[in-house]
Design an enzyme around this catalytic site. Structure first.
Site, short mmCIF file in Angstrom:
data_model
loop_
_atom_site.label_atom_id
_atom_site.label_comp_id
_atom_site.label_asym_id
_atom_site.label_seq_id
_atom_site.Cartn_x
_atom_site.Cartn_y
_atom_site.Cartn_z
N HIS A 158 -1.42 1.21 7.26
CA HIS A 158 -1.98 1.29 6.07
C HIS A 158 -1.92 2.34 5.16
CE1 HIS A 158 -4.20 0.25 2.49
NE2 HIS A 158 -5.41 0.73 2.76
N CYS A 161 0.60 -1.44 0.17
CA CYS A 161 0.10 -0.19 -0.24
C CYS A 161 0.34 1.60 0.48
CB CYS A 161 -1.41 0.46 1.07
SG CYS A 161 -0.03 -0.09 2.96
#
Length: 369
Positions: free
Chosen positions: A311, A32
């Site tokens: 994330h 990510c």
């Protein structure tokens, strides 16, 4: 995948920008950090256009040795030439190349998006510089460069050293800082220029980008053990030092230093401080008289409470619409949603979405393009 694609198309309806593509990127196990940066760069329109132009000028792409630049150009070309307007693309070749080039990104650990952006831009610059030197070298084969003790002699024009090579990556992202040091005894000012591709700013609770930039350029007194050696006084002297922006870049990349090493803990801690960043930014700490005006077009957001897990997602402005990119998922969002990533006024807040890398485009560039 089809559902989110059609949902996005329905949401935009007739307002879907002509020729634009909104594609999510597949995650290959904690990639990510890479996906969020790629989306921010894809919607940096001058950079995208110049990358695709570069790729279009490559005679036979099949004959060119694969590197990060060719992999990135292929990925951007793949997205921009899709028949569908929305969907998901797997940036497998690019991610494999990143891992091959840098062992830091080889495992499946949580990585730092800013480190990745820094590595990527510097790598692209290196590749372009090598290509330019190789092309010049083959042209100037008849006159080899003059050798001197410290390597190659840099040709001089009218006794002045020629400027270092400026690539199209530099033209987009590079700015110049001036480090000024003033001796408090003789008042001589020593100035040293240095280039930057991004600005890393220290942050404070309940602050703003403007105040962080002011702190970045604030005057610091050098005394006691930190005295400055003044060439004019020929001795160590108390001095005042400050950093100013001499030449602002077209694309201003601001990195908020949200991960701080805490000596008493013996580890890094994430600072969830609330730092307000405006959609329109005026740079006032430049050496030029006029303020430089910028418009925000991308935010790489770190989601999570700590530095070693979490994330990354990105918020991107495209054709006056704001979009949310979370790996494969792409959604249209309201402009006000950008404010949710300013940070938290309290230390332990439920919202852990924090703006980490901000990308601003100079309004002067917008007007000329």
């Amino acid at each position: 995948m089809g559902a989110t694609g059609s949902k996005l198309e329905k949401a935009l309806g007739d307002q879907f920008p002509e020729g634009e593509r909104y594609f999510g990127l597949e995650n290959f196990g904690n990639t990510c950090y890479c996906n969020s940066v790629l989306q921010a760069l894809y919607f940096c329109v001058p950079f995208r256009e110049q990358l695709l132009e570069y790729y279009g000028n490559v005679k036979n792409p099949g004959d060119v040795e694969e590197n990060l630049l060719t992999c990135l150009a292929e990925l951007f070309m793949q997205i921009s030439t899709q028949k569908k307007k929305t969907g998901v693309i797997a940036p497998k070749r690019f991610v494999q190349r990143v891992k091959k080039e840098n062992e830091l990104f080889r495992g499946y650990m949580h990585q730092d998006a800013h480190e990745f952006l820094n590595f990527l831009l510097n790598e692209l610059v290196d590749i372009l510089e090598k290509e330019t030197h190789a092309a010049k070298g083959s042209k100037e084969h008849s006159s080899p460069p003059e050798k001197i003790t410290n390597g190659l002699h840099v040709p001089q024009a009218n006794g002045v050293r020629k400027e270092p090579l400026v690539t199209w990556v530099h033209k987009n992202f590079q700015g110049i800082l001036t480090n000024e040091t003033k001796c408090l005894r003789c008042e001589t000012v020593t100035a040293r220029d240095e280039t930057f591709l991004d600005l890393s700013l220290d942050i404070e609770q309940n602050s703003s980008i403007t105040s962080c930039l002011k702190n970045f350029s604030s005057t610091e007194t050098l005394n006691a053990e930190d005295k400055f050696f003044c060439d004019k006084c020929c001795s160590l002297q108390e001095a005042q030092k400050r950093m100013k922006i001499k030449k602002p870049p077209h694309i201003l990349v601001i990195h908020l230093k949200r991960f701080k090493y805490m000596e008493q803990l013996g580890r890094y801690k994430k600072l969830s401080y609330r730092v307000v960043f405006p959609l329109e930014l005026k740079l006032t700490n430049t050496m030029e008289d006029a303020d430089c005006e910028y418009s925000l077009f991308a935010v790489v957001v770190h989601v999570g409470s700590g530095p070693n897990h979490g994330h990354y997602v990105s918020l991107v402005k495209s054709h006056n619409h704001w979009l949310f990119f979370d790996d494969e998922n792409v959604e249209i969002i309201d402009e006000s949603a950008v404010q949710t990533s300013f940070g938290s006024a309290q230390e332990y807040a439920s919202n852990t979405d924090h703006g980490y890398i901000l990308l601003y485009e100079s309004l002067a560039t917008n007007n000329t393009s």
